[in-house]
Design an enzyme around this catalytic site. Structure first.
Site, short mmCIF file in Angstrom:
data_model
loop_
_atom_site.label_atom_id
_atom_site.label_comp_id
_atom_site.label_asym_id
_atom_site.label_seq_id
_atom_site.Cartn_x
_atom_site.Cartn_y
_atom_site.Cartn_z
N SER A 165 51.95 70.01 52.25
CA SER A 165 52.25 69.46 50.94
C SER A 165 53.01 68.15 50.98
CB SER A 165 53.04 70.48 50.13
OG SER A 165 54.21 70.89 50.83
N HIS B 52 60.31 68.89 47.06
CA HIS B 52 59.27 67.98 47.53
C HIS B 52 59.57 66.56 47.05
CE1 HIS B 52 56.98 71.70 48.24
NE2 HIS B 52 56.23 70.97 49.05
#
Length: 267
Positions: free
Chosen positions: A42, A248
């Protein structure tokens, strides 16, 4: 021919000659010969950056992720973006490496975090106390020391086998927390332990990349001052409304962090 017409004709010839000389002296820009494949998890697909491509589905590949930014700026001869949210070393080997070939000249990858359970650790730390958080990170560190070098060796060997002529750039993970600041949420002890675990994964990844002759692109220093608990963060904090983007990089983390580090390493 009158004098005025002669002067005009002479000036036109001079202008045409100047243009011709300029065209000959300035060759057309050569087309790129780079054939780029972006692998990984990711942190490469761009979860948290938004602007996901419809074809990527649950892999959540973003047009604002560093591979897409590099491809847009460099117009490679070919470009395959196959990084996928949740990818591990094993799933990269089984489902992404078909994008590589003997003609591939550049590869990027982030992988390893999911092999040691990044997501589960951060969920434990967010939902439970410091004791459970520290214990979860310690368990992951023990697992990383025992198994991550071998797992990375496996996927790196497979990459080299399929792309024997490629420059392979292995990117690490940013350290999440800026320490020594007032910050709501997890305890300072938890912050420090989480950072310790990320540093271990990055250091093991650097060593593995070196064993295979790959370039390790370390993003830790460029994220300093842009971590969680900083005034200008490039990372999403815990987001219960959208858990998948938690911890993230934002779009700014790719454009300001990952992209310039990869651009330098890819050159």
């Amino acid at each position: 021919m009158t004098r005025s017409r002669l002067l005009t004709f002479t000036a036109s010839l001079a202008t045409a000659f100047t243009v011709l000389v300029a065209l000959v002296a300035t060759p057309a820009q050569a087309a790129s010969t780079v054939r780029y494949v972006a692998l990984g998890d990711s942190y490469s697909s761009g979860v948290g950056a938004g602007s996901y491509t419809s074809e990527s589905g649950s892999c959540q590949r973003s047009t604002k992720a560093y591979p897409a930014l590099w491809a847009a700026a460099n117009a490679p001869a070919s470009y395959a973006f196959v990084a996928c949210s949740g990818a591990t070393t094993t799933s990269v080997s089984s489902s992404q490496l078909s994008a590589l070939s003997s003609t591939t000249t550049l590869v990027s990858i982030t992988v390893g975090g999911n092999d040691v359970g990044f997501a589960d650790i951060m969920r434990t730390c967010a939902l439970y106390g410091t004791t459970q958080c520290v214990a979860a990170v310690q368990t992951a560190e023990d697992k990383a020391r025992a198994s991550l070098p071998g797992l990375l060796d496996n996927v790196y060997n497979a990459i080299r086998s399929r792309a024997p002529n490629a420059r392979v750039v292995v990117l690490g993970y940013p350290v999440f927390y800026q320490l020594g600041t007032t910050c709501i949420g997890l305890s300072a002890t938890s912050h420090a332990k989480i950072n310790e675990g990320i540093n271990l994964v990055d250091d093991l990844t650097r060593a593995a990349a070196g064993r295979h002759g790959f370039v390790f692109a370390d993003v830790r220093s460029i994220f300093v001052g842009h971590q969680l608990c900083s005034g200008d963060k490039w990372l999403h904090a815990l987001n219960f409304a959208s858990l998948s983007i938690s911890y993230h990089p934002m779009a700014t983390g790719h454009s300001g962090g990952y992209y310039p580090v990869f651009r330098t390493a890819a050159a």
